[in-house]
Design an enzyme around this catalytic site. Structure first.
Site, PDB file in Angstrom:
ATOM      1  N   HIS A  78       0.836  -1.206   0.000  1.00 38.57           N
ATOM      2  CA  HIS A  78       0.000   0.000   0.000  1.00 38.57           C
ATOM      3  C   HIS A  78       0.867   1.252   0.000  1.00 38.57           C
ATOM      4  CE1 HIS A  78       0.334   1.244   4.330  1.00 38.57           C
ATOM      5  NE2 HIS A  78       0.528  -0.044   4.538  1.00 38.57           N
ATOM      6  N   ASP A 197       6.217   2.797   6.518  1.00 33.56           N
ATOM      7  CA  ASP A 197       5.017   1.963   6.392  1.00 33.56           C
ATOM      8  C   ASP A 197       4.083   2.669   5.403  1.00 33.56           C
ATOM      9  OD1 ASP A 197       2.639   0.598   6.725  1.00 33.56           O
ATOM     10  OD2 ASP A 197       2.377   1.157   8.827  1.00 33.56           O
ATOM     11  N   GLU A 231      -5.208   1.186   3.043  1.00 31.98           N
ATOM     12  CA  GLU A 231      -4.848   0.218   4.072  1.00 31.98           C
ATOM     13  C   GLU A 231      -4.868   0.842   5.458  1.00 31.98           C
ATOM     14  OE1 GLU A 231      -2.377  -2.169   6.800  1.00 31.98           O
ATOM     15  OE2 GLU A 231      -2.110  -0.085   6.176  1.00 31.98           O
ATOM     16  N   GLU A 232      -4.413   2.085   5.566  1.00 29.39           N
ATOM     17  CA  GLU A 232      -4.306   2.716   6.884  1.00 29.39           C
ATOM     18  C   GLU A 232      -5.665   3.023   7.502  1.00 29.39           C
ATOM     19  OE1 GLU A 232      -1.788   2.720   8.528  1.00 29.39           O
ATOM     20  OE2 GLU A 232      -0.030   2.757   7.225  1.00 29.39           O
ATOM     21  N   ASP A 252       4.466  -5.523   4.312  1.00 32.45           N
ATOM     22  CA  ASP A 252       4.179  -4.347   5.143  1.00 32.45           C
ATOM     23  C   ASP A 252       5.206  -4.269   6.272  1.00 32.45           C
ATOM     24  OD1 ASP A 252       2.809  -2.113   6.120  1.00 32.45           O
ATOM     25  OD2 ASP A 252       0.860  -3.023   5.751  1.00 32.45           O
ATOM     26  N   HIS A 332       4.635   3.943  12.970  1.00 26.83           N
ATOM     27  CA  HIS A 332       3.680   5.048  13.013  1.00 26.83           C
ATOM     28  C   HIS A 332       4.168   6.197  13.897  1.00 26.83           C
ATOM     29  CE1 HIS A 332      -0.267   3.144  11.324  1.00 26.83           C
ATOM     30  NE2 HIS A 332       0.793   2.907  10.559  1.00 26.83           N
TER      31      HIS A 332
END
Length: 397
Positions: A78, A197, A231-232, A252, A332
């Site tokens: 992604h 990510d 995706e997030e 990922d 993140h």
């Protein structure tokens, strides 16, 4: 389990590094991903791999295999990232934020941002600050302030002091706010940046495809690439997968933290995540391929984690699913990985694409007779010892 003969391929680390830095420099919070998808499509085109785009913005491509098997495989990555959206224009001329994706305001503090207005020719910059940002004004109050999205605001880099001034800049509720990544590649190979990510995963997959194309090596079965853009926010690979896909491997970020086995210098094979375990047979096949070719691979299980394949399965994908990752410290947040781990990941993807499906004949169809299911395991059933049944479950005599 039979593993098809595979050959390690040289991974162009300069290409991987360049693609990664260029991807990181393209803002792409979930919901605003057109630019980054265009970039990925151009990279695929340069490799001679055509691609298409769905209505919802997912990009699909295919590296055809040497023969029609009735069952293909897919790699899913992604390009969307965490970010923010303007929730409210504040009376002091600053902006209240709503997060896009799951991330803490603790790591947003101090971030430089771009605010995308509806005027495509204008991008406004700013910075996320806590409400009490001046030590000379608040003294100990700076340290006593709590954290959370209600405790931060965006200071806009324009002479604006009220809501009217913000509106004059074209800023309104619903405008996207992208956190600038500030990527750095150290001499020792560490990559520090926001949004590794999953842009590091995209770069690793593109490097793997380049290695296949450069070597003139075809995948054992047609290999689809699906690049998702939500995706997030949980939608992920909920659409866009070819119906012939029998195996899906998501690529990922893997969690490097206390209590986890993932490392920045290694590839990671996730055995389970917050949704549940991944396919028994596919995960063991990937581990076997890595062992055979000395790929540095660790196994891990994640508690608070969800990937593209969860959305695919929930949407009804009739396929085996697995997750490969690259070790990321402070996911993140202020993320960091290492080029060596990305190299191992890209190499494993190359080897996997060269290998047969776990069950080439069985998985050629979406279903089959129970008696024909491949036998893999023997379990003891009595004092007389085990006897393998039609699906590998021991039966007593």
């Amino acid at each position: 389990m039979t593993v098809r003969k595979t050959t390690p391929l040289p991974i162009d680390l300069d290409y991987l590094r360049q693609v990664l830095v260029e991807l990181l420099d393209i803002p792409s919070p979930s919901g605003r991903t057109d630019h980054v998808q265009q970039y990925v499509g151009e990279r695929l085109s340069a490799l001679g791999i055509p691609s298409t785009l769905t209505r919802r913005g997912a990009l699909s491509a295919c590296l055809p295999g040497p023969r029609e098997t009735g069952a293909d495989r897919a790699i899913v990555v992604h390009t969307d990232t965490i970010g923010g959206m303007v929730k409210r224009l504040k009376e002091n001329g600053r902006l209240e934020l709503k997060p896009i994706g799951t991330h803490s305001a603790r790591f947003a503090e101090g971030a430089h941002v771009r605010i995308f207005t509806d005027d495509l020719d204008r991008v406004v910059t700013g910075q996320v600050l806590p409400l009490k940002a001046s030590g000379h004004r608040y003294n100990e109050g700076v340290d006593l302030q709590g954290f959370g999205w209600e405790q931060v605001e965006v200071r806009v880099d324009e002479p604006v002091e009220d809501i009217a001034g913000l509106r004059a800049l074209g800023i309104d509720a619903g405008d996207f706010v992208a956190f600038l990544p500030n990527p750095t590649v150290t001499p020792s190979g560490y990559v520090k940046s926001r949004h590794l990510d999953d842009k590091a995963g995209v770069a690793a997959v593109l490097a793997a495809l380049k290695a296949m194309v450069d070597a003139g090596v075809k995948p054992a079965v047609s290999a689809h690439l699906l690049v998702t853009v939500t995706e997030e926010i949980g939608h992920g690979a909920s659409h866009g997968l070819d119906p012939d896909v029998a195996e899906i491997v998501s690529v990922d970020a893997a969690v490097v933290a206390p209590g986890q086995q993932s490392r920045e210098h290694s590839a990671t094979l996730a055995m389970g995540d917050g949704v549940g375990p991944f396919d028994y047979h596919l995960t063991r096949n990937l581990a076997s391929i890595a062992r055979e070719h000395d790929v540095d691979l660790v196994r891990d299980v994640f508690d608070y984690y969800r990937s593209d394949v969860a959305a695919a399965v929930e949407a009804g994908a009739h396929a085996r699913v697995a997750l490969l990752g690259f070790g990321v410290d402070a996911t993140h947040g202020h993320e960091r990985t290492h080029l060596e781990g990305l190299r191992h990941l890209a190499q494993l993807i190359c080897l996997y694409l060269q290998s047969d499906l776990v069950f080439p004949e069985w998985d050629a169809e979406p279903e089959g007779d129970l008696a024909d299911f491949p036998s893999l395991a023997v379990q003891p059933a009595s004092a007389d010892g085990p006897r393998e049944g039609p699906i590998g479950i021991a039966q007593s005599a």
